[in-house]
Design an enzyme around this catalytic site. Structure first.
Site, PDB file in Angstrom:
ATOM      1  CG  ASP A  36      -1.888   0.968   1.264  1.00  0.00           C
ATOM      2  OD1 ASP A  36      -2.884   1.121   0.529  1.00  0.00           O
ATOM      3  OD2 ASP A  36      -1.801   1.962   2.072  1.00  0.00           O
ATOM      4  CD  GLU A  48      -2.167   2.716  -3.561  1.00  0.00           C
ATOM      5  OE1 GLU A  48      -3.263   3.415  -3.821  1.00  0.00           O
ATOM      6  OE2 GLU A  48      -1.475   2.759  -2.296  1.00  0.00           O
TER       7      GLU A  48
HETATM    8  C1  NOJ Z   1      -4.295   3.181  -0.624  1.00  0.00           C
HETATM    9  C2  NOJ Z   1      -5.362   2.264  -0.505  1.00  0.00           C
HETATM   10  O1  NOJ Z   1      -6.020   1.643  -1.642  1.00  0.00           O
HETATM   11  C3  NOJ Z   1      -6.639   3.174  -0.054  1.00  0.00           C
HETATM   12  O2  NOJ Z   1      -8.002   2.628   0.121  1.00  0.00           O
HETATM   13  C4  NOJ Z   1      -6.105   3.637   1.309  1.00  0.00           C
HETATM   14  O3  NOJ Z   1      -7.256   4.657   2.059  1.00  0.00           O
HETATM   15  C5  NOJ Z   1      -4.837   4.213   1.299  1.00  0.00           C
HETATM   16  N1  NOJ Z   1      -3.850   3.724   0.586  1.00  0.00           N
HETATM   17  C6  NOJ Z   1      -4.446   4.567   2.627  1.00  0.00           C
HETATM   18  O4  NOJ Z   1      -3.881   3.494   3.207  1.00  0.00           O
END
Ligand code: NOJ
Ligand code: CA
Length: 577
Positions: free
Chosen positions: A240, A300
């Protein structure tokens, strides 16, 4: 025989040999550790042939009637996932959490939140997954923890606490925050904590304090968390918010841009708190640990262009195996825009990771749909990203044509940023609604009251109904996924763009030795006529053998000199030399 009796070359060999054998042993050990067995003659790894499927656990299947999906619910649906053609599931965070950001605020990395089950349930799921040939990928939230995590509880307790330096604490500028950084979820990125009279930094919500990755103890703790899960059979992680791991040590102000964002904060360029070069050191270290277990790291990775995305693979392919191409989700639905992007990705040399949706963005059904031909468009887009070179990551319900069910009143919004940004940012509830299993109340997701409401479209767009309809979106997904698993050209072939000046129809070849697959996608609302001469591409044939189409064709073969395409239609055919 004594060495001095041998000729020079043999003597040299004798001297080299022990070192040489040691090298062979080392290479062997390294290979055994660094990757699992290749799955094809091209040396591809398991994750290059696998189809990944993202599950938002709150919304997939509820086994105990509390209105919230759980691990036992997922476990009960593995037959469905297997039959669909899924090889790995990425479960968004299911660890203990106050659920401020629905799990992205982790309060214990080595357990399961009771709302989702227990570690025992996780083991059952992992075991059952193995029996189904479905690997488990967990979501690893490494940028921040919950403010309820024991590390932060200790950190905020005093300026001299053991874990004070595990987070980012600073004095303010008088009563003002240390600098001008704003949280991407609205408001300042700094929160004042009266107990120790300092500010702590949070890229996201105040309940998600950023870890201090410059502290080696944080680094080691997180590497250990990854080891802990590998031992429990996890096949990899989706990492993430990797862009946000580091901050400028001098905490310089970000450059301010014109205007304000959806939360009323000044726009700024995240020059000093995003994509700092140190991120790559961490990715390399996580990769070293992952390689020992043959695991995959998915990122991500929100990038501005393909060159930026490329950096995430690592200069020596030693960072992320699968940085997600999230730029793909931002493309306009048009043959030209997809053609151009795919060409750039293909030329960059990395293994592509195409994604069309996730839990943070409006569902692909709504984004690409024109309001009139949404089902047909969903089939075109499925046929596109599942036949390209690379690995695809699906989002639950996409295979049904699930649509956003957005809240219409602020008081109904569950996602905090939707309340903060209302009505400009309505939050992400709409794309996170319960999976649509059948036509029974709440789409068969729960026997209780679902945590988010199911859209009316569940009556037609659900697993049970679509399973019976050979032309449903689900049936198209099944067919394309089956093809993708069986067809060598789709698994391993190269990508050749065809008819590149056509602004309505996107066509390409996937070639592998003497075989090729032709993919033709009419991305326009008008019928189109198209013809191909593939002699220059090594396939002088005039006939394609139909593998899959969304049109009603009379014959199993089509003539390449004239293919008639219905509006928003798909034709996929096999060619041979
Ligand atoms: C990316 C995640 O996909 C999202 O859902 C989240 O709110 C943020 N990172 C913070 O962790
Ligand atoms: Ca439940």
């Amino acid at each position: 025989m004594p060495v001095y009796f041998l000729g020079k070359r043999s003597r040299d060999f004798m001297l080299i040999r022990p070192r040489f054998s040691l090298l062979i042993v080392l290479i062997f050990v390294h290979l055994a550790h660094s990757q699992s067995k290749p799955v094809d003659a091209e040396g591809h790894q398991w994750w290059q042939h696998a189809v990944f499927y993202e599950i938002y656990p709150r919304s997939f299947a509820d086994s105990n009637g509390d209105g919230i999906g759980d691990l036992n619910g997922i476990n009960s649906k593995l037959d469905y996932l297997k039959s669909l053609g899924v090889d790995a599931i990425w479960i968004t965070p299911c660890f203990p959490s106050p659920q401020v950001d629905f799990g992205y605020d982790v309060s214990d990395y080595e357990n399961i939140d009771p709302v989702y089950g227990t570690l025992g349930d996780f083991s059952k799921l992992e075991k059952n997954g193995k029996q189904h040939g479905i690997r488990i990928i967990l979501d690893f939230v490494i940028n921040h923890t919950s403010d309820q995590h024991k590390w932060f509880v200790n950190s905020r307790s005093s300026r001299t606490a053991a874990k004070r330096d595990w987070y980012i604490w600073r004095d303010g500028n008088g009563s003002q925050p240390p600098n001008n950084w704003v949280s991407i979820f609205g408001g300042p990125a700094w929160t004042f904590d009266a107990r120790t009279a300092q500010f702590y930094y949070h890229y996201f919500y105040p309940q998600q304090p950023d870890l201090n990755w410059r502290n080696p103890a944080v680094h080691d703790a997180m590497m250990n968390v990854s080891r802990w899960w590998y031992k429990r059979g996890v096949a990899g992680f989706r990492l993430d918010a990797v862009d946000a791991l580091f901050e400028d040590p001098q905490l310089r102000d970000n450059p301010v841009l014109p205007g304000v964002n959806k939360y009323g904060d000044p726009n700024e360029e995240n020059k000093y708190n995003d994509k700092l070069p140190e991120v790559h050191d961490v990715l390399r270290d996580l990769r070293k640990v992952a390689d020992k277990s043959g695991a995959v790291l998915i990122g991500e990775t929100w990038t501005k262009d393909v060159a930026e995305l490329k950096q995430y693979y690592g200069e020596h392919s030693n960072e992320l195996q699968m940085p997600m191409d999230l730029m793909f989700t931002e493309l306009k639905f048009s043959a030209s825009s997809f053609r151009q992007h795919i060409a750039t990705v293909d030329a960059s040399g990395g293994w592509p990771v195409y994604v069309i949706s996730n839990h943070d963005i409006v569902r692909s059904y709504n984004r690409y749909g024109d309001g009139q031909h949404n089902d047909a468009i969903a089939k075109v887009i499925a046929s596109l990203y599942l036949t390209l070179r690379g690995t695809a990551i699906m989002y639950y319900g996409e295979e049904l044509g699930m649509e956003n069910n957005d809240p219409v009143r602020k008081e109904d919004v569950k996602d905090p940023k939707g309340r903060l940004g209302w009505p400009l940012d309505i939050g992400r509830d709409g794309e996170r609604t319960p999976m649509q299993w059948n036509t029974s109340p709440n789409a068969g997701f729960t026997a209780g009251k679902p945590w988010l409401p199911v859209p009316a479209s569940y009556k037609t767009h659900n697993v049970e109904s679509e399973q019976k309809d050979p032309s449903s979106i689900l049936s198209v997904y099944r067919q394309v996924l089956a093809l993708r698993h069986q067809n060598r050209a789709l698994l391993d072939g190269d990508y050749i763009a065809l008819n590149e000046n056509d602004t309505n129809v996107l066509s390409y070849l996937r070639r592998y030795n003497n075989e090729a697959v032709l993919v033709v996608l009419n991305m326009s609302a008008q019928p189109q006529q198209i013809s191909f001469d593939l002699t220059a591409q090594g396939f002088p044939t005039k006939i394609a053998h139909t593998l899959m189409t969304t049109m009603n064709l009379d014959s199993k073969n089509v003539s390449l000199t004239e293919i008639s395409l219905e509006p928003f239609s798909v034709y996929i055919g096999a060619l041979s030399r």
